[in-house]
Design an enzyme around this catalytic site. Structure first.
Site, PDB file in Angstrom:
ATOM      1  N   ASN A  37      13.438  73.568  54.881  1.00  0.00           N
ATOM      2  CA  ASN A  37      11.979  73.622  54.216  1.00  0.00           C
ATOM      3  C   ASN A  37      11.921  75.254  54.838  1.00  0.00           C
ATOM      4  O   ASN A  37      11.872  75.258  55.490  1.00  0.00           O
ATOM      5  CB  ASN A  37      11.330  72.605  54.030  1.00  0.00           C
ATOM      6  CG  ASN A  37      11.609  71.222  53.394  1.00  0.00           C
ATOM      7  OD1 ASN A  37      12.431  70.043  54.334  1.00  0.00           O
ATOM      8  ND2 ASN A  37      11.428  70.886  51.904  1.00  0.00           N
TER       9      ASN A  37
ATOM     10  N   CYS B 288      18.824  68.638  54.317  1.00  0.00           N
ATOM     11  CA  CYS B 288      19.252  66.053  53.853  1.00  0.00           C
ATOM     12  C   CYS B 288      20.673  65.990  54.491  1.00  0.00           C
ATOM     13  O   CYS B 288      20.821  66.407  54.598  1.00  0.00           O
ATOM     14  CB  CYS B 288      19.670  66.455  52.468  1.00  0.00           C
ATOM     15  SG  CYS B 288      19.744  64.600  51.741  1.00  0.00           S
TER      16      CYS B 288
ATOM     17  N   ASP C 248      10.537  65.123  55.685  1.00  0.00           N
ATOM     18  CA  ASP C 248      11.893  65.934  55.456  1.00  0.00           C
ATOM     19  C   ASP C 248      12.875  66.780  56.637  1.00  0.00           C
ATOM     20  O   ASP C 248      13.410  66.700  56.841  1.00  0.00           O
ATOM     21  CB  ASP C 248      11.454  67.131  54.014  1.00  0.00           C
ATOM     22  CG  ASP C 248      12.907  66.883  52.875  1.00  0.00           C
ATOM     23  OD1 ASP C 248      14.165  66.801  53.929  1.00  0.00           O
ATOM     24  OD2 ASP C 248      12.677  68.037  52.083  1.00  0.00           O
TER      25      ASP C 248
ATOM     26  N   HIS D 148       9.844  72.678  45.577  1.00  0.00           N
ATOM     27  CA  HIS D 148      10.462  72.049  46.672  1.00  0.00           C
ATOM     28  C   HIS D 148      11.138  72.622  46.855  1.00  0.00           C
ATOM     29  O   HIS D 148      12.333  72.642  46.680  1.00  0.00           O
ATOM     30  CB  HIS D 148      10.293  70.401  46.819  1.00  0.00           C
ATOM     31  CG  HIS D 148      11.452  70.007  47.315  1.00  0.00           C
ATOM     32  ND1 HIS D 148      10.209  69.224  48.041  1.00  0.00           N
ATOM     33  CD2 HIS D 148      12.506  69.805  48.570  1.00  0.00           C
ATOM     34  CE1 HIS D 148      11.372  68.547  49.305  1.00  0.00           C
ATOM     35  NE2 HIS D 148      12.303  69.172  49.595  1.00  0.00           N
TER      36      HIS D 148
HETATM   37  P1  HMG Z   1      22.978  50.935  50.299  1.00  0.00           P
HETATM   38  O1  HMG Z   1      24.250  50.548  51.350  1.00  0.00           O
HETATM   39  O2  HMG Z   1      23.507  50.826  48.417  1.00  0.00           O
HETATM   40  O3  HMG Z   1      22.329  49.466  50.036  1.00  0.00           O
HETATM   41  O4  HMG Z   1      22.096  52.097  50.463  1.00  0.00           O
HETATM   42  P2  HMG Z   1      22.184  48.444  49.917  1.00  0.00           P
HETATM   43  O5  HMG Z   1      21.361  47.285  49.471  1.00  0.00           O
HETATM   44  O6  HMG Z   1      23.779  47.705  49.941  1.00  0.00           O
HETATM   45  O7  HMG Z   1      22.397  47.879  51.693  1.00  0.00           O
HETATM   46  C1  HMG Z   1      23.308  47.601  52.886  1.00  0.00           C
HETATM   47  C2  HMG Z   1      22.409  47.246  53.802  1.00  0.00           C
HETATM   48  O8  HMG Z   1      20.645  48.388  54.368  1.00  0.00           O
HETATM   49  C3  HMG Z   1      21.165  46.084  53.786  1.00  0.00           C
HETATM   50  O9  HMG Z   1      21.264  45.368  55.745  1.00  0.00           O
HETATM   51  C4  HMG Z   1      20.174  46.507  53.527  1.00  0.00           C
HETATM   52  O10 HMG Z   1      19.159  45.251  53.399  1.00  0.00           O
HETATM   53  C5  HMG Z   1      19.990  47.492  54.356  1.00  0.00           C
HETATM   54  P3  HMG Z   1      22.757  45.138  56.014  1.00  0.00           P
HETATM   55  O11 HMG Z   1      22.803  43.399  54.953  1.00  0.00           O
HETATM   56  O12 HMG Z   1      23.809  45.520  55.894  1.00  0.00           O
HETATM   57  O13 HMG Z   1      22.031  44.496  57.202  1.00  0.00           O
HETATM   58  N1  HMG Z   1      18.683  48.174  52.946  1.00  0.00           N
HETATM   59  C6  HMG Z   1      17.677  48.729  53.622  1.00  0.00           C
HETATM   60  N2  HMG Z   1      16.618  48.033  55.219  1.00  0.00           N
HETATM   61  C7  HMG Z   1      15.739  49.229  55.314  1.00  0.00           C
HETATM   62  N3  HMG Z   1      15.348  49.797  54.352  1.00  0.00           N
HETATM   63  C8  HMG Z   1      15.470  49.647  52.523  1.00  0.00           C
HETATM   64  C9  HMG Z   1      17.101  49.735  52.815  1.00  0.00           C
HETATM   65  N4  HMG Z   1      17.991  49.406  51.588  1.00  0.00           N
HETATM   66  C10 HMG Z   1      18.803  48.873  52.281  1.00  0.00           C
HETATM   67  N5  HMG Z   1      14.967  50.173  52.039  1.00  0.00           N
HETATM   68  C11 HMG Z   1      20.613  52.918  49.846  1.00  0.00           C
HETATM   69  C12 HMG Z   1      21.372  52.414  49.396  1.00  0.00           C
HETATM   70  C13 HMG Z   1      19.572  53.373  48.902  1.00  0.00           C
HETATM   71  C14 HMG Z   1      19.426  51.416  51.044  1.00  0.00           C
HETATM   72  C15 HMG Z   1      21.010  54.201  50.964  1.00  0.00           C
HETATM   73  O14 HMG Z   1      21.480  54.808  50.355  1.00  0.00           O
HETATM   74  C16 HMG Z   1      19.805  54.789  51.422  1.00  0.00           C
HETATM   75  O15 HMG Z   1      18.738  54.369  52.181  1.00  0.00           O
HETATM   76  N6  HMG Z   1      19.380  55.888  51.098  1.00  0.00           N
HETATM   77  C17 HMG Z   1      18.263  57.357  51.791  1.00  0.00           C
HETATM   78  C18 HMG Z   1      18.790  58.583  52.260  1.00  0.00           C
HETATM   79  C19 HMG Z   1      18.176  59.265  52.321  1.00  0.00           C
HETATM   80  O16 HMG Z   1      16.554  58.947  53.005  1.00  0.00           O
HETATM   81  N7  HMG Z   1      18.399  60.637  51.860  1.00  0.00           N
HETATM   82  C20 HMG Z   1      17.085  61.792  52.485  1.00  0.00           C
HETATM   83  C21 HMG Z   1      15.954  61.562  51.080  1.00  0.00           C
HETATM   84  S1  HMG Z   1      16.395  62.224  49.587  1.00  0.00           S
HETATM   85  C22 HMG Z   1      15.742  64.279  49.696  1.00  0.00           C
HETATM   86  O17 HMG Z   1      15.822  64.591  51.279  1.00  0.00           O
HETATM   87  C23 HMG Z   1      15.187  65.536  48.629  1.00  0.00           C
HETATM   88  C24 HMG Z   1      14.010  65.257  49.060  1.00  0.00           C
HETATM   89  O18 HMG Z   1      13.965  66.255  50.304  1.00  0.00           O
HETATM   90  C25 HMG Z   1      14.052  66.168  47.894  1.00  0.00           C
HETATM   91  C26 HMG Z   1      15.200  68.035  47.659  1.00  0.00           C
HETATM   92  O19 HMG Z   1      14.920  68.172  49.075  1.00  0.00           O
HETATM   93  O20 HMG Z   1      15.751  67.836  46.910  1.00  0.00           O
HETATM   94  C27 HMG Z   1      13.188  64.507  48.446  1.00  0.00           C
HETATM   95 MG    MG Z   2      14.072  67.852  50.723  1.00  0.00          MG
END
Ligand code: HMG
Ligand code: MG
Length: 299
Positions: A249, A240, A16, A207
Site C-alpha cells: 500500500n 494481496c 493488508d 485505497h
Molecule cells: P472456501 O474454501 O470457499 O470456504 O473459502 P468454505 O466455506 O468452503 O470453507 C473451507 C474451510 O475454511 C472450512 O474448513 C471452513 O471451516 C474454513 P475445513 O472444513 O476445510 O476444515 N473457513 C474459515 N475458517 C476460519 N475463518 C473463516 C472461515 N471461512 C471458512 N472466516 C473464504 C472462502 C472466503 C473463506 C476464503 O476464500 C477466504 O478466507 N478468503 C480470504 C482471502 C483474503 O483474505 N484475501 C485478502 C483480503 S482482500 C484484500 O486484500 C483487498 C483489500 O485490501 C482492498 C484492495 O486492495 O483492493 C481489502
Molecule cells: Mg489492499
C-alpha cells in the site's frame, strides 16, 4: 470541491500489510505494532482479518491479536470478515467494527474469495444484517477498481454497481481499492467521480497500492475531487496474496507528509508514525533473518 481540511487516515498495515509478508510475524510483534500505531493519533487502525487461516496463514492469530491489543478510546479497530463464520469468530473476541470485501472483477473475486461478485454480496447480506442487529459498524471494500491482474481493464460501471450495492446494504463507508496499483491520476479521478454520482462522497474512501509509484498522485487527484478518507499502510508494507503483482500500500508516512504539507489536518504525529514504520521494518528484517538461520540449522 470539499472545503474540509481534515482527512481521516485509515491505517491498514497490520492487516493488508502483514497478510502479504512472507515473514510470519509472532502475535507479540503484531500487538506491539498496533499499540504503537494507537499512540500516533490515528483514528482508525484495521487490526487483522478473520478469514480462513488456510487462505491467509499470516493472520491465523487474529483472535489472539485482537484480544490483546490496547483499545484506545476514540480509536476504531475494524477487522476484515469474509463470511458468517468469520463474523462469529470476530464477535467472540468483542469486535465492534468489521469490513466486508468484494471486487469489481469476477475473475479476481473468484481467486480471492472463491465466489462470484453476486455470490460474495449474497454471502455478506446475513453478515451485514447480523452486524446491524448487534450494533456493529460495517465498512465495505471494492477491489480492482482500476484494473485486475486476471481480467485486465475493469469497466467503471462495474465499480459503481458494486460500490452502490455495498452502500445500499448498509456499509457506512466504501473504500475503493486499486488492488494492484495500476491506476494513474486521471483514471482515478474519473472513477471516483463516477462512483460519487451514486454514493455520497462523504461515504467514500480511497485505497491505493503503489506498484508503479502512482499512489500519492492518485490520492491528490481524489482529494481534489473531494474525498477525505485515505487508506494507507505504515512503512508501505503489504499487498494481496491473491492479486499477482500487487505490491505494498501507499506508505502512511508519505500520505501524512503530503497532507500536512498541503495544510491539511490528520491528527497524526508524523514523527511517531515514522518511528513506528522504522520499528516495523526492523522487526520484519529480524524475523526474516531468524527464518534463514532456522532453515540453515534444519538443513
Ligand atoms: P472456501 O474454501 O470457499 O470456504 O473459502 P468454505 O466455506 O468452503 O470453507 C473451507 C474451510 O475454511 C472450512 O474448513 C471452513 O471451516 C474454513 P475445513 O472444513 O476445510 O476444515 N473457513 C474459515 N475458517 C476460519 N475463518 C473463516 C472461515 N471461512 C471458512 N472466516 C473464504 C472462502 C472466503 C473463506 C476464503 O476464500 C477466504 O478466507 N478468503 C480470504 C482471502 C483474503 O483474505 N484475501 C485478502 C483480503 S482482500 C484484500 O486484500 C483487498 C483489500 O485490501 C482492498 C484492495 O486492495 O483492493 C481489502
Ligand atoms: Mg489492499
Amino acid at each position: 470541491m470539499n472545503p474540509s481540511n481534515h482527512v481521516r487516515m485509515v491505517e491498514v498495515g497490520a492487516r493488508d500489510g502483514l497478510q502479504n509478508e512472507k515473514t510470519l510475524l509472532p502475535a507479540e510483534v503484531k500487538i506491539a505494532l498496533i499499540d504503537r500505531l494507537s499512540s500516533t493519533g490515528l483514528q482508525t487502525i484495521e487490526a487483522t482479518s478473520f478469514v480462513s487461516p488456510k487462505w491467509v496463514p499470516q493472520l491465523a492469530d487474529a483472535a489472539e491479536v485482537y484480544s490483546r491489543i490496547r483499545k484506545v478510546p476514540g480509536v476504531g479497530y475494524p477487522v476484515l470478515v469474509p463470511n458468517l463464520q468469520g463474523y462469529q469468530r470476530a464477535r467472540a473476541v468483542g469486535v465492534n467494527e468489521i469490513a466486508v470485501f468484494s471486487a469489481a472483477s469476477e475473475a479476481f473475486n473468484r481467486r480471492n474469495i472463491n465466489a462470484s461478485i453476486d455470490e460474495s454480496i449474497e454471502r455478506f447480506m446475513p453478515v451485514i444484517a447480523q452486524a446491524q442487529a448487534d450494533g456493529v459498524k460495517v465498512r465495505g471494500y471494492v477491489s480492482t477498481v482500476l484494473g485486475c491482474p486476471y481480467q485486465g481493464e475493469v469497466p467503471t460501471g462495474d465499480v459503481v454497481r458494486v460500490a452502490r450495492h455495498l452502500h445500499q446494504l448498509g456499509c457506512y463507508e466504501v473504500s475503493l481499492g486499486d488492488t494492484i496499483g495500476v491506476g494513474t491520476p486521471a483514471k482515478a479521478r474519473a472513477m471516483l467521480r463516477a462512483v460519487a454520482l451514486e454514493v455520497p462522497m462523504a461515504a467514500l474512501a480511497v485505497h491505493f497500492h503503489d506498484t508503479y509509484g502512482q499512489a500519492l498522485a492518485n490520492i491528490l487527484a481524489c482529494l481534489e475531487e473531494g474525498v477525505r478518507v485515505v487508506d494507507s499502510s505504515v512503512s508501505g508494507t503489504g499487498g494481496c496474496p491473491y492479486a499477482k503483482g500487487a505490491s505494498g500500500n501507499v506508505a502512511s508516512e508519505d500520505v501524512a507528509y503530503m497532507l500536512h504539507g498541503m495544510g491539511m489536518h490528520t491528527g497524526v504525529d508524523l514523527d511517531l508514525l515514522v518511528a513506528t514504520g522504522a520499528w516495523l521494518a526492523a522487526q520484519l528484517h529480524k524475523e526474516s533473518a531468524s527464518h534463514v538461520t532456522r532453515a540453515r540449522t534444519a538443513a
